[in-house]
Design an enzyme around this catalytic site. Structure first.
Site, PDB file in Angstrom:
ATOM      1  N   HIS A 168       0.920  -1.829  -0.097  1.00 36.85           N
ATOM      2  CA  HIS A 168      -0.105   0.404  -0.202  1.00 36.85           C
ATOM      3  C   HIS A 168       0.691   1.338  -0.137  1.00 36.85           C
ATOM      4  CE1 HIS A 168      -4.501  -1.810   0.659  1.00 36.85           C
ATOM      5  NE2 HIS A 168      -3.819  -2.690   1.242  1.00 36.85           N
ATOM      6  N   LYS A 366     -12.206  17.103   2.636  1.00 36.92           N
ATOM      7  CA  LYS A 366     -12.198  18.539   3.966  1.00 36.92           C
ATOM      8  C   LYS A 366     -11.006  19.243   4.187  1.00 36.92           C
ATOM      9  CE  LYS A 366     -14.912  19.825   8.002  1.00 36.92           C
ATOM     10  NZ  LYS A 366     -16.248  19.848   7.669  1.00 36.92           N
TER      11      LYS A 366
END
Ligand code: XMP
Length: 510
Positions: A168, A366
């Site tokens: 990952h 955000k």
């Protein structure tokens, strides 16, 4: 604008991958694997596609699959974890279960020469989390990385620009994960990096002006980050054509209503309407003690007051709201029932029809919303405001809500915020606040017995608010908070600290 598609196969890191790509100044959007076709991907002109991880095994046909034509579409592909195995499977390789020798955690990667490993040492640490692995590479693919246990930690078909990594790169535990993503974006896909907040603001302002023309726009301002940034952006685009309606139900923190009003009336060009309605809200809340009843009352009253105000001012035009990207993403887990209707998306009454809905932040995460807010000149305290529940102090005064109780809680909460700010401790906390449980306890002040209110302090650390730890605030800071609350806030004679994890507790007390 150049863009990358994150094709979501139900992995837990889909949003993180998109955010990491955007950190490299390349716009990324997420699509669930079963909501987009190869033809649509081609038509949209993506510079590259990233396959996310996923919880399944590619041999289980009920697990997410995709049209193998994507590998012949001439678009660069990066497969991550499950996405790596899916590429191998689609191209004719073999996947096996590693059985007892699955890899989990930080693992040493031995990387070979590859464009994807440019500026990455041949040995580095990566984050692995898999049981299946590629045991035979598809034809046309070469091995580019191994670990002690995994014979294929990465592979590629460089001529087709298809790359696959078992690990990952998007998590920070992968030492050079960021560099790997950079290599894919810039060296493989040939991105130039045009996703920067300055140009987002310029482009959005331009688009807003074109869409809105000379019509009016109404925005419900809550004082939260998203609606505030949407208001600032719209103000920049259309100035006085914007009317912001701020319903102050009297359940915000101390002076917060004034702060919101001052910010928007002093710093931004717009029509600002503040509806002060604490009395009406408290009258409706009289006698209500059940948390869900209180939420319902506050929600219904808010809806009524807000739309009555809008109805009075309604003159056609548009309705704007502060929806952000995570509010809209459908997950590749395919469980449509779980998609939440977010509080940013407001239900409309049937008797008001607008020319359209405007959601200027609908593509932003955000952290990007905050960057835009800062660039537009919103105050730091507003841009970095911690989450605050819609029902406000209504769910922090336990039981029946009265004006007196709200006042005590506001004062205690203000002292708490002041001390945390003075200690420079707010960066360590995801959320912190005072609660008024409505419990009276006996104390002694001077020679007098007291019988007065208890204040509870709640402070948590968390990444996603689904789970949370109680914050290990230093004792001396807790002591200052406690002393000041008892000395400065009338009717409080005891302070306690909430040391409950979530779960089993929740962040809020109601
Ligand atoms: P809980 O208490 O569920 O809180 O652990 C998780 C996060 O959600 C916020 N919260 C709310 N936000 N309306 C909101 O807009 C609500 O009714 C509400 N209840 C909780 C809470 O402040 C925390 O950030």
């Amino acid at each position: 604008m150049e863009k990358i598609l994150v094709l979501d196969f139900g992995g837990q890191y889909n949003q993180l991958i998109a955010r990491r790509v955007r950190d490299h100044h390349v716009y990324a959007e997420i699509a669930a694997y079963n909501k987009i076709t190869v033809e649509e991907i081609k038509a949209a002109g993506y510079k590259g596609v990233i396959f996310t991880g996923g919880p399944n095994s590619v041999y289980d046909m009920s697990s997410p699959h995709f049209d193998p034509e994507i590998l012949n579409a001439g678009i660069p592909v990066l497969g991550i974890c499950y996405g790596c195995q899916l590429i191998a499977w689609m191209a004719g390789g073999t996947i096996e279960s590693a059985g007892g020798s699955s890899e989990y955690g930080k693992i040493k990667l031995y990387a070979q020469d590859s464009l994807i490993y440019s500026d990455i040492p041949s040995e580095s640490i990566v984050w692995m989390s898999h049981t299946d692995y590629v045991s035979r590479l598809p034809e046309g693919y070469t091995l580019t990385g191994t670990t002690d246990k995994c014979p294929c930690a990465s592979m590629e078909n460089a001529s087709k620009k298809i790359y696959a990594v078992q690990f990952h790169p998007e998590v920070t535990h992968s030492e050079y994960g960021n560099q790997l993503l950079y290599n894919f974006l810039y060296k493989v896909c040939g991105c130039a990096g045009d996703w920067v907040m300055e140009s987002f603001i310029e482009d959005t302002v331009q688009q807003l002006r074109e869409t809105i023309g000379d019509k009016g726009v109404i925005l419900g301002l809550s004082g939260g980050v998203d609606s505030s940034v949407a208001a600032a952006l719209l103000s920049k685009a259309i100035g006085k054509q914007l009317t912001c309606v701020f319903v102050d139900q009297g359940l915000m923190r101390k002076d917060e209503g004034d702060f919101v009003e001052n910010t928007f009336t002093n710093l931004f060009d717009m029509n600002f309407v503040r509806v002060n309605c604490q009395e009406a809200f408290l009258a409706k809340l009289k006698g209500a003690v059940d948390p869900e009843d209180k939420r319902h009352i506050i929600g219904t009253e808010f809806y009524k007051v807000f739309w009555d105000e809008v109805r009075d001012r309604y003159d056609g035009g548009f309705f704007a709201q502060g929806t952000i990207y995570p509010d809209r993403i459908e997950s590749g887990k395919g469980d449509a029932a779980k998609i939440k209707t977010h509080h940013n998306q407001v239900k409309m009454p049937e008797d008001i029809t607008f020319d359209g809905i405007i959601e200027p932040l609908q593509d932003l995460f955000k952290d990007e919303v905050r960057k835009v807010g800062e660039k537009l000149g919103l105050p730091h305290d507003l841009v970095w405001r911690q989450p605050f529940p819609g029902p406000g102090l209504g769910v922090r005064v336990i039981g029946e809500v009265t004006a007196e109780k709200v006042k005590i809680l506001q004062e205690a909460d203000w002292v708490l915020r002041d001390e945390i700010a003075k200690a420079g401790y707010s960066e360590n906390l995801a959320q912190f606040f005072a609660v008024l449980p409505g419990v009276k306890t006996v104390g002694v002040m001077g020679d007098h017995r007291t019988y007065d209110e208890l204040i509870a302090i709640r402070a948590v650390t968390t990444d996603d608010f689904m789970t949370a730890d109680w914050a290990k605030i230093p004792y001396d800071l807790l002591e200052r908070i406690s002393n000041r609350i008892i000395n400065e806030v009338a009717h409080v004679n005891r302070v306690v600290y909430d040391i409950t994890q979530k779960p089993p507790g929740t962040v809020e007390w109601e």
